[in-house]
Design an enzyme around this catalytic site. Structure first.
Site, PDB file in Angstrom:
ATOM      1  N   LYS A 251       0.847  -1.203   0.000  1.00 44.87           N
ATOM      2  CA  LYS A 251       0.000   0.000   0.000  1.00 44.87           C
ATOM      3  C   LYS A 251       0.876   1.244   0.000  1.00 44.87           C
ATOM      4  O   LYS A 251       1.708   1.429   0.888  1.00 44.87           O
ATOM      5  CB  LYS A 251      -0.904  -0.009   1.229  1.00 44.87           C
ATOM      6  CG  LYS A 251      -1.734   1.259   1.412  1.00 44.87           C
ATOM      7  CD  LYS A 251      -2.500   1.224   2.734  1.00 44.87           C
ATOM      8  CE  LYS A 251      -3.155   2.566   3.034  1.00 44.87           C
ATOM      9  NZ  LYS A 251      -3.816   2.586   4.350  1.00 44.87           N
ATOM     10  N   ASP A 256      -2.431  10.475   3.760  1.00 47.62           N
ATOM     11  CA  ASP A 256      -3.833  10.103   3.926  1.00 47.62           C
ATOM     12  C   ASP A 256      -4.538  11.108   4.820  1.00 47.62           C
ATOM     13  O   ASP A 256      -4.438  11.056   6.047  1.00 47.62           O
ATOM     14  CB  ASP A 256      -3.942   8.699   4.526  1.00 47.62           C
ATOM     15  CG  ASP A 256      -5.390   8.258   4.691  1.00 47.62           C
ATOM     16  OD1 ASP A 256      -6.270   8.872   4.041  1.00 47.62           O
ATOM     17  OD2 ASP A 256      -5.634   7.306   5.445  1.00 47.62           O
ATOM     18  N   LYS A 263      -9.858  13.000   8.538  1.00 48.16           N
ATOM     19  CA  LYS A 263      -9.364  12.579   9.844  1.00 48.16           C
ATOM     20  C   LYS A 263      -9.299  13.767  10.811  1.00 48.16           C
ATOM     21  O   LYS A 263      -9.236  14.925  10.365  1.00 48.16           O
ATOM     22  CB  LYS A 263      -7.951  11.997   9.701  1.00 48.16           C
ATOM     23  CG  LYS A 263      -7.861  10.702   8.913  1.00 48.16           C
ATOM     24  CD  LYS A 263      -6.415  10.278   8.770  1.00 48.16           C
ATOM     25  CE  LYS A 263      -6.283   8.969   8.014  1.00 48.16           C
ATOM     26  NZ  LYS A 263      -6.797   7.800   8.780  1.00 48.16           N
ATOM     27  N   ASP A 274       1.637   6.291   5.870  1.00 43.77           N
ATOM     28  CA  ASP A 274       0.644   5.387   5.299  1.00 43.77           C
ATOM     29  C   ASP A 274       1.153   4.685   4.042  1.00 43.77           C
ATOM     30  O   ASP A 274       0.433   3.877   3.461  1.00 43.77           O
ATOM     31  CB  ASP A 274      -0.656   6.136   4.992  1.00 43.77           C
ATOM     32  CG  ASP A 274      -1.885   5.260   5.107  1.00 43.77           C
ATOM     33  OD1 ASP A 274      -1.801   4.208   5.760  1.00 43.77           O
ATOM     34  OD2 ASP A 274      -2.935   5.618   4.543  1.00 43.77           O
ATOM     35  N   ASP A 333     -12.142   7.237   4.103  1.00 40.63           N
ATOM     36  CA  ASP A 333     -10.912   6.999   4.857  1.00 40.63           C
ATOM     37  C   ASP A 333     -10.549   5.522   4.889  1.00 40.63           C
ATOM     38  O   ASP A 333      -9.502   5.155   5.419  1.00 40.63           O
ATOM     39  CB  ASP A 333     -11.064   7.544   6.282  1.00 40.63           C
ATOM     40  CG  ASP A 333      -9.738   7.616   7.024  1.00 40.63           C
ATOM     41  OD1 ASP A 333      -8.690   7.718   6.346  1.00 40.63           O
ATOM     42  OD2 ASP A 333      -9.738   7.564   8.264  1.00 40.63           O
ATOM     43  N   GLU A 335      -9.498   3.836   2.399  1.00 42.07           N
ATOM     44  CA  GLU A 335      -9.022   3.916   1.008  1.00 42.07           C
ATOM     45  C   GLU A 335      -7.962   2.888   0.663  1.00 42.07           C
ATOM     46  O   GLU A 335      -7.783   2.526  -0.494  1.00 42.07           O
ATOM     47  CB  GLU A 335      -8.488   5.320   0.715  1.00 42.07           C
ATOM     48  CG  GLU A 335      -7.039   5.585   1.114  1.00 42.07           C
ATOM     49  CD  GLU A 335      -6.759   5.456   2.595  1.00 42.07           C
ATOM     50  OE1 GLU A 335      -5.619   5.080   2.956  1.00 42.07           O
ATOM     51  OE2 GLU A 335      -7.669   5.712   3.410  1.00 42.07           O
ATOM     52  N   ARG A 337      -7.769  -0.296   1.165  1.00 38.46           N
ATOM     53  CA  ARG A 337      -8.328  -1.507   0.558  1.00 38.46           C
ATOM     54  C   ARG A 337      -8.803  -1.256  -0.877  1.00 38.46           C
ATOM     55  O   ARG A 337      -8.848  -2.173  -1.681  1.00 38.46           O
ATOM     56  CB  ARG A 337      -9.454  -2.041   1.438  1.00 38.46           C
ATOM     57  CG  ARG A 337     -10.661  -1.120   1.559  1.00 38.46           C
ATOM     58  CD  ARG A 337     -11.514  -1.408   2.779  1.00 38.46           C
ATOM     59  NE  ARG A 337     -10.842  -1.002   4.007  1.00 38.46           N
ATOM     60  CZ  ARG A 337     -11.376  -1.134   5.220  1.00 38.46           C
ATOM     61  NH1 ARG A 337     -12.576  -1.665   5.358  1.00 38.46           N
ATOM     62  NH2 ARG A 337     -10.715  -0.743   6.285  1.00 38.46           N
TER      63      ARG A 337
END
Length: 496
Positions: A251, A256, A263, A274, A333, A335, A337
């Site tokens: 990933k 993010d 967030k 991230d 959020d 995201e 996946r």
């Protein structure tokens, strides 16, 4: 930093020319007549030194010892975990002492795990981030000699540990870069440089190529950012072309914000980490290119930012993934996946023996396991056990989590084939169940590193995990039979 492995007993180590020597003192230590072990024996007798890992006693200009500084460090039973703690404490104590050459003397009965631990702990304790500092302070330590009773016996473990340390440092450096530096474009450039330096093959695809492939889920995450997405494909060929590769999927969300489901502002700066999964894949390739094991390896890195904008994907939007499955995005959020699922589908074209995705995926995994073990989910028992064993060997442990079919019930949608989130309960498992829908064509494992990819507080920074585990896993794959692949349709139906 340069590591070397050398056959030295304690008496010979005492005569070695260096700035400092660390003597690991374990349970049942028996001093000889040489000055160094005699010093340790006297300290133990006087109870000024304990063999408990992390306990230290320092000496300066001790008689009969060539090194100006001596650190006696307790290492308990001498196992890898205890040696790791001892070396971290000892090297940490010398970090700002001006020591350039160091000898670490392991117990005479040290096993391979102790050698690996000494290398990894030294590298971890001496790492210094300087990339964006105006007056950087470099690493003082230049050369480290690991002294053992028989260097020949430990050569393979030492070589692997040194390569893994280089890969971990590479991953840490990428992870620590600020998000205005470590953009998706930068990750693509780093992959190209890595490939050129180590004889790897690489493709870096941009938005047009990704759109042509049909990665609608991945593209939906990227559409709110001015930074263009990148899809990185790395290849290492160390075995016959007929041998199915292992595929690592990382990933690569370089920042993010949460998107429209934004967030909280507190600690949002840490969302530069991230892309820890992407960094770990690149770090693993760095190590594997050095070790050159007899395997074939593919790395897939979907990379983009997740930002709020007028073009951003919205809660309630439905997107079409590369697999053809439609996804209702209930929370922007969630995201990671969404970019991983398209990469998992893309992995099918390589007919892999196994696929392992690595992602800072869920805060729920942090709640479950903290920062000690990574979360492991797998559809294949043999693959799961191989990763668990590799993590234990590398002192980079994970813990297997469940994948019961019932956990997928919350992902049902009235408007699409699947929703991207379920309820709060079992969040890490729900996320893994989402990914499992797209990974039915091969043995698959998912490693959630949300709790282990970085540290917060005063020690804030990337850890480079789970590069150590991945490198050991790949070394162990040489000459082994691949797990039996499941039928894609059957697996997807079960995961639905």
């Amino acid at each position: 930093m340069d590591f070397e492995l050398k056959t030295l007993n304690v008496a010979a180590a005492a005569s070695e020319k260096c700035d400092a020597i660390v003597l690991l003192v374990g349970e049942g230590f028996k001093p000889g007549k040489d000055a160094l072990s005699a010093l340790a024996g006297e300290a133990l007798k006087a109870r000024h030194l304990e063999t408990k890992p992390g306990r230290l006693l320092q000496a300066y200009r001790a008689a009969g010892i060539a090194a100006a500084r001596v650190v006696l460090a307790g290492c308990g039973d001498g196992s890898g975990k205890r040696v790791q703690a001892a070396v971290q404490a000892a090297v940490g104590a010398l970090r700002t002492s001006g020591v350039k050459r160091l000898v670490i003397c392991l117990p005479a009965d040290a096993q391979e795990d102790a050698v690996r631990a000494a290398v990894s702990a030294t590298a971890e304790s001496t790492y210094v981030y300087v990339a964006t500092k105006s007056k950087p302070e470099g690493r003082e330590l230049e050369r480290v000699t690991i002294a053992v009773a028989d260097a020949t016996r430990h050569r393979a473990a030492f070589t692997a540990a040194k390569a893994a340390a280089n890969g971990i440092e590479f991953a840490r450096e990428l992870g620590n870069l600020p998000p205005n530096h470590a953009t998706p474009t930068r990750l693509g450039e780093e992959a190209k440089k890595l490939a050129k330096a180590h004889g790897l093959k690489v493709e870096v695809l941009g938005p047009k190529e990704v759109a042509k492939i049909g990665m609608g889920s991945f593209m939906s995450v990227a559409q709110g950012s001015d930074e263009p997405l990148r899809f990185i494909v790395l290849r290492y060929n160390g075995a016959a072309a007929s041998e199915a590769p292992v595929v690592l999927v990382g990933k690569g969300i370089t920042f993010d914000s949460g998107g429209i489901s934004i967030k909280p502002s507190q600690d949002m700066d840490e969302m530069k980490f991230d892309m820890g999964g992407a960094a770990s894949v690149l770090g693993t390739f760095r190590a594997i290119a050095e070790l050159k094991p007899a395997i074939n390896l593919i790395g897939l890195i979907p990379s983009c930012e997740n930002m709020p904008d007028g073009r951003s994907v919205k809660p309630g939007d439905i997107v079409k993934s590369l697999s053809g499955q439609t996804i209702e995005i209930l929370n922007t959020d969630a995201e990671g996946r969404l970019i991983l699922c398209d990469a998992l589908t893309y992995a099918e074209r390589f007919k892999p023996r196994a696929v392992v995705d690595i992602a800072t995926l869920t805060g729920a995994c942090v709640v479950a396991l903290g920062g000690v073990r990574s979360g492991l989910f797998s559809s294949d028992d043999a693959l799961a056990q191989a990763l668990l064993d590799a993590g234990d060997t590398a002192l980079d442990p994970c813990w297997r989590m469940p994948l019961d079919d019932e956990y997928a019930d919350g992902l049902k949608s009235n408007f699409a084939d699947v929703a991207n989130v379920a309820g709060r309960a079992g969040g890490a498992v729900n996320a893994a169940k989402f990914l499992q829908r797209f990974a039915g064509a091969y043995p698959w494992a998912h490693v959630d590193i949300a709790g282990t990819a970085w540290k917060s507080g005063g020690a804030k920074g990337s850890t480079g995990r789970p590069v150590g585990m991945l490198v050991q896993f790949l070394i162990d794959q040489q000459g082994t039979a691949p797990p039996k692949a499941a039928k894609a349709g059957a697996k997807r139906k079960k995961a639905a």
